[in-house]
Structures are given as C-alpha cells and as structure tokens.
Scaffold this motif. Structure first.
Motif, PDB file in Angstrom:
ATOM      1  N   SER A   1      -2.139  26.425  -0.116  1.00  0.00           N
ATOM      2  CA  SER A   1      -0.960  25.924  -0.810  1.00  0.00           C
ATOM      3  C   SER A   1      -0.855  24.405  -0.781  1.00  0.00           C
ATOM      4  O   SER A   1      -0.069  23.822  -1.529  1.00  0.00           O
ATOM      5  N   PHE A   2      -1.631  23.767   0.081  1.00  0.00           N
ATOM      6  CA  PHE A   2      -1.587  22.313   0.154  1.00  0.00           C
ATOM      7  C   PHE A   2      -2.326  21.700  -1.037  1.00  0.00           C
ATOM      8  O   PHE A   2      -3.461  22.076  -1.345  1.00  0.00           O
ATOM      9  N   ILE A   3      -1.660  20.764  -1.700  1.00  0.00           N
ATOM     10  CA  ILE A   3      -2.264  20.016  -2.798  1.00  0.00           C
ATOM     11  C   ILE A   3      -2.631  18.638  -2.254  1.00  0.00           C
ATOM     12  O   ILE A   3      -1.745  17.832  -1.923  1.00  0.00           O
ATOM     13  N   LEU A   4      -3.913  18.382  -2.119  1.00  0.00           N
ATOM     14  CA  LEU A   4      -4.371  17.135  -1.524  1.00  0.00           C
ATOM     15  C   LEU A   4      -4.392  16.027  -2.574  1.00  0.00           C
ATOM     16  O   LEU A   4      -4.963  16.188  -3.652  1.00  0.00           O
ATOM     17  N   LYS A   5      -3.766  14.919  -2.254  1.00  0.00           N
ATOM     18  CA  LYS A   5      -3.733  13.779  -3.159  1.00  0.00           C
ATOM     19  C   LYS A   5      -4.879  12.822  -2.825  1.00  0.00           C
ATOM     20  O   LYS A   5      -5.322  12.740  -1.674  1.00  0.00           O
ATOM     21  N   PRO A   6      -5.364  12.070  -3.816  1.00  0.00           N
ATOM     22  CA  PRO A   6      -6.484  11.146  -3.556  1.00  0.00           C
ATOM     23  C   PRO A   6      -6.112   9.956  -2.679  1.00  0.00           C
ATOM     24  O   PRO A   6      -6.988   9.245  -2.200  1.00  0.00           O
ATOM     25  N   ALA A   7      -4.820   9.738  -2.452  1.00  0.00           N
ATOM     26  CA  ALA A   7      -4.388   8.605  -1.624  1.00  0.00           C
ATOM     27  C   ALA A   7      -4.436   8.984  -0.150  1.00  0.00           C
ATOM     28  O   ALA A   7      -3.587   9.714   0.346  1.00  0.00           O
ATOM     29  N   PHE A   8      -5.463   8.492   0.553  1.00  0.00           N
ATOM     30  CA  PHE A   8      -5.573   8.696   1.991  1.00  0.00           C
ATOM     31  C   PHE A   8      -6.544   7.643   2.513  1.00  0.00           C
ATOM     32  O   PHE A   8      -7.450   7.211   1.802  1.00  0.00           O
ATOM     33  N   ALA A   9      -6.364   7.216   3.755  1.00  0.00           N
ATOM     34  CA  ALA A   9      -7.268   6.213   4.324  1.00  0.00           C
ATOM     35  C   ALA A   9      -6.870   5.918   5.752  1.00  0.00           C
ATOM     36  O   ALA A   9      -5.764   6.246   6.196  1.00  0.00           O
ATOM     37  N   LYS A  10      -7.795   5.291   6.473  1.00  0.00           N
ATOM     38  CA  LYS A  10      -7.472   4.606   7.715  1.00  0.00           C
ATOM     39  C   LYS A  10      -7.749   3.137   7.459  1.00  0.00           C
ATOM     40  O   LYS A  10      -8.862   2.767   7.090  1.00  0.00           O
ATOM     41  N   ILE A  11      -6.725   2.308   7.625  1.00  0.00           N
ATOM     42  CA  ILE A  11      -6.866   0.900   7.263  1.00  0.00           C
ATOM     43  C   ILE A  11      -6.348  -0.020   8.371  1.00  0.00           C
ATOM     44  O   ILE A  11      -5.488   0.367   9.173  1.00  0.00           O
ATOM     45  N   VAL A  12      -6.899  -1.226   8.378  1.00  0.00           N
ATOM     46  CA  VAL A  12      -6.364  -2.312   9.192  1.00  0.00           C
ATOM     47  C   VAL A  12      -5.590  -3.209   8.243  1.00  0.00           C
ATOM     48  O   VAL A  12      -6.168  -3.815   7.325  1.00  0.00           O
ATOM     49  N   CYS A  13      -4.293  -3.284   8.430  1.00  0.00           N
ATOM     50  CA  CYS A  13      -3.456  -4.042   7.506  1.00  0.00           C
ATOM     51  C   CYS A  13      -3.725  -5.541   7.636  1.00  0.00           C
ATOM     52  O   CYS A  13      -3.881  -6.071   8.745  1.00  0.00           O
ATOM     53  N   GLU A  14      -3.772  -6.219   6.507  1.00  0.00           N
ATOM     54  CA  GLU A  14      -3.979  -7.663   6.503  1.00  0.00           C
ATOM     55  C   GLU A  14      -2.789  -8.380   7.154  1.00  0.00           C
ATOM     56  O   GLU A  14      -1.678  -7.834   7.151  1.00  0.00           O
ATOM     57  N   PRO A  15      -2.985  -9.581   7.713  1.00  0.00           N
ATOM     58  CA  PRO A  15      -1.870 -10.282   8.375  1.00  0.00           C
ATOM     59  C   PRO A  15      -0.639 -10.432   7.494  1.00  0.00           C
ATOM     60  O   PRO A  15       0.496 -10.341   7.967  1.00  0.00           O
ATOM     61  N   GLY A  16      -0.824 -10.637   6.195  1.00  0.00           N
ATOM     62  CA  GLY A  16       0.313 -10.820   5.300  1.00  0.00           C
ATOM     63  C   GLY A  16       0.797  -9.529   4.641  1.00  0.00           C
ATOM     64  O   GLY A  16       1.600  -9.570   3.698  1.00  0.00           O
ATOM     65  N   TRP A  17       0.332  -8.386   5.163  1.00  0.00           N
ATOM     66  CA  TRP A  17       0.666  -7.094   4.560  1.00  0.00           C
ATOM     67  C   TRP A  17       2.159  -6.784   4.629  1.00  0.00           C
ATOM     68  O   TRP A  17       2.824  -7.074   5.624  1.00  0.00           O
ATOM     69  N   LYS A  18       2.670  -6.233   3.528  1.00  0.00           N
ATOM     70  CA  LYS A  18       4.035  -5.693   3.478  1.00  0.00           C
ATOM     71  C   LYS A  18       4.025  -4.447   2.604  1.00  0.00           C
ATOM     72  O   LYS A  18       3.269  -4.367   1.635  1.00  0.00           O
ATOM     73  N   TRP A  19       4.861  -3.495   2.957  1.00  0.00           N
ATOM     74  CA  TRP A  19       5.035  -2.302   2.132  1.00  0.00           C
ATOM     75  C   TRP A  19       6.414  -2.427   1.497  1.00  0.00           C
ATOM     76  O   TRP A  19       7.431  -2.231   2.143  1.00  0.00           O
ATOM     77  N   HIS A  20       6.414  -2.805   0.217  1.00  0.00           N
ATOM     78  CA  HIS A  20       7.676  -3.070  -0.460  1.00  0.00           C
ATOM     79  C   HIS A  20       8.371  -1.773  -0.852  1.00  0.00           C
ATOM     80  O   HIS A  20       7.726  -0.795  -1.241  1.00  0.00           O
ATOM     81  N   LYS A  21       9.685  -1.806  -0.787  1.00  0.00           N
ATOM     82  CA  LYS A  21      10.477  -0.668  -1.228  1.00  0.00           C
ATOM     83  C   LYS A  21      10.401  -0.550  -2.738  1.00  0.00           C
ATOM     84  O   LYS A  21      10.575  -1.529  -3.461  1.00  0.00           O
ATOM     85  N   ARG A  22      10.131   0.654  -3.202  1.00  0.00           N
ATOM     86  CA  ARG A  22      10.025   0.880  -4.638  1.00  0.00           C
ATOM     87  C   ARG A  22      11.324   1.462  -5.187  1.00  0.00           C
ATOM     88  O   ARG A  22      12.103   2.087  -4.462  1.00  0.00           O
ATOM     89  N   GLU A  23      11.521   1.260  -6.473  1.00  0.00           N
ATOM     90  CA  GLU A  23      12.729   1.798  -7.098  1.00  0.00           C
ATOM     91  C   GLU A  23      12.732   3.322  -7.082  1.00  0.00           C
ATOM     92  O   GLU A  23      13.763   3.946  -6.846  1.00  0.00           O
ATOM     93  N   LYS A  24      11.565   3.899  -7.331  1.00  0.00           N
ATOM     94  CA  LYS A  24      11.471   5.356  -7.322  1.00  0.00           C
ATOM     95  C   LYS A  24      11.198   5.872  -5.910  1.00  0.00           C
ATOM     96  O   LYS A  24      10.408   5.286  -5.183  1.00  0.00           O
ATOM     97  N   ALA A  25      11.838   6.974  -5.582  1.00  0.00           N
ATOM     98  CA  ALA A  25      11.597   7.588  -4.272  1.00  0.00           C
ATOM     99  C   ALA A  25      10.214   8.232  -4.256  1.00  0.00           C
ATOM    100  O   ALA A  25       9.570   8.410  -5.298  1.00  0.00           O
TER     101      ALA A  25
END
Length: 261
Positions: free
Chosen positions: A8-32
């Motif tokens: 029943s799980f639908i796997l999405k292509p978005a997945f990774a293990k990453i080291v975030c860059e020093p200037g990294w930010k995850w901005h809030k999006r308008e859509k949930a």
C-alpha cells in the motif's frame, strides 16, 4: 500504519541522505505537504518549524510529517544538519500513525534501515521497491513501538538486551562448563556487579540461579532421553559430588534424579 500491507505504500522519488550546505534553509511553502515525509537528523543542530511550532533538533531527531503540514527549517552553519528524508504516500485508510516528532536514543537499528532504504535505489538493486516498502513499514513499526514502550529511563537498551541474551544462550548451550560471574561479565563487556543486576532484570533469574536451572534442565533431558545414569549425568554436567547433584536436582524439580530416570 501497523496493519496496512507494505504494497500500500506509494514510494515517491524524493529521498536522500544529504549534508546541508552552510547557507541551507528550508523555506515555508504556501501549499501544505501533499504526502508523508519521514525526516531524520543524523548530526548537526538546527530548528524545524512544524505548523508554526519551533522544535530544536539534533542527532536522533525524527519527524513524520503528514499531509496538510506546513514546515520550514534552518540550521547552525557551524554545525550543519546531516539528514535523510523519504517522501511516500499510502493508498488505503490508515490508523495508528506515529507521532509527528520523536527524539530517538537507541538509533542503531533505525539508522541501518534508513541507510539500507537509500542504498537500494542508489545501486539500483534487484527488487529495490519491494524491499524498500518492507523497510519503510519496519521503520514506522519501530516508531510506533517507541511510543508504546516504557519511558526510556526504565527501559533496557536493545543492544544491552541482546548482549545479556547472548550470554544466557551461551550458558544454556554449555551447561557443563564451570561458569563464573566474572567470566560471563567479561564476555558481555560489563562489570560483574552491573552484569549481575542487568542479567536478573532481563532474564528474570540471578546469574547463579539461571546456571543451575540450565544444568538441571539438561540433566532431565539426559536422564529421560539419552539413556545415561545418574552418575554419568552428574559427571557430564560438572558435578563432582553426586549427592550434591541429587540434592540440587530435587530442590529444583521436586523429584530425585533416580525417580526421573
């Protein structure tokens, strides 16, 4: 999510293990968020804002974002976040969904599953999607179990439990050896005192009582099924005094060895 089928799980292509860059930010999006996102912090420090609620995160921080969540994040450029994220969805109604956030302490098993999930697709392993669905369900069960077990301060770590169980198995496999608490503690990599406390806590018997129990259990088997007499059994199990063996046997079984045979 405990009772749904892995298919029943639908796997999405978005997945990774990453080291975030020093200037990294995850901005809030308008859509949930439109699906689930398993988000885990391996190292670093930062802040995740979940539905306007700021949460300080570090190694072991684990989120399960859900449909409808609004998220954003920042981190300390001097201690950048290293994280894994896995987007997925489910095509059937779910219940018993893990909580949105948990700080994991015993991370070894969970981190292995995360690494395995990502690696399956990186190396394009045969049957990757099928195995990934199984691993994803394992991780969700792990989170549900964490929520339902006793508070952490009252729990014995999985690793310690495995070590004690291994020593107990060793004793039961070799009931005739002259086991000493000091030797068994050394096998577990623990001090004798701490080993004795944890052994009784996990196994339910003191070390000495468990050793005797394994010998008497084996003695009953040998008397009933191996055709050995009382003297032979006592000798095989390391008893130098047959009378002491008989007395201990009766103490634990309520019968003398000759009655069993």
């Amino acid at each position: 999510m405990l009772h749904i089928s892995p298919s029943s799980f639908i796997l999405k292509p978005a997945f990774a293990k990453i080291v975030c860059e020093p200037g990294w930010k995850w901005h809030k999006r308008e859509k949930a968020l439109q699906n689930y996102d398993l988000f885990y912090v391996w190292s670093g420090e930062g802040t995740v804002i979940l539905n306007d609620q700021p949460i300080q995160v570090g190694p072991g921080s684990c989120f399960l974002f859900r449909k409808g969540d609004h998220t954003s994040a920042t981190h300390n450029p001097q201690r950048p976040l290293v994280l894994t994220y896995i987007h997925f969805d489910v095509d059937e109604p779910v219940s018993e969904v893990p909580g949105s956030y948990r700080m994991l302490e015993d991370t070894l098993d969970f981190e292995y599953m995360l690494s395995r999930y990502v690696r399956l697709f990186l190396v394009k392993a045969y049957g990757a999607e099928e195995e990934a669905r199984l691993i994803l369900k394992q991780m969700l069960i792990y989170l549900l179990r964490e929520e339902r077990e006793l508070p952490r301060e009252k729990k014995v770590s999985n690793q310690l439990n495995e070590v004690i169980q291994e020593v107990a198995n060793y004793c039961s496999q070799h009931p005739g050896l002259p086991h000493k608490v000091e030797d068994l503690a050394a096998r577990a990599g623990l001090s004798p005192r701490y080993f004795s406390i944890k052994f009784k806590e996990i196994i339910g018997l003191s070390v000495q009582s468990y050793i005797i129990k394994t010998r008497i259990d084996r003695a009953q088997h040998l008397l009933l099924h191996a055709g050995m007499n009382v003297t032979e059994v006592a000798d095989a199990l390391g008893y130098r005094d047959i009378f002491f063996f008989s007395r201990q046997f009766k103490q634990y079984t309520g019968k003398s060895p000759s009655e069993i045979r």
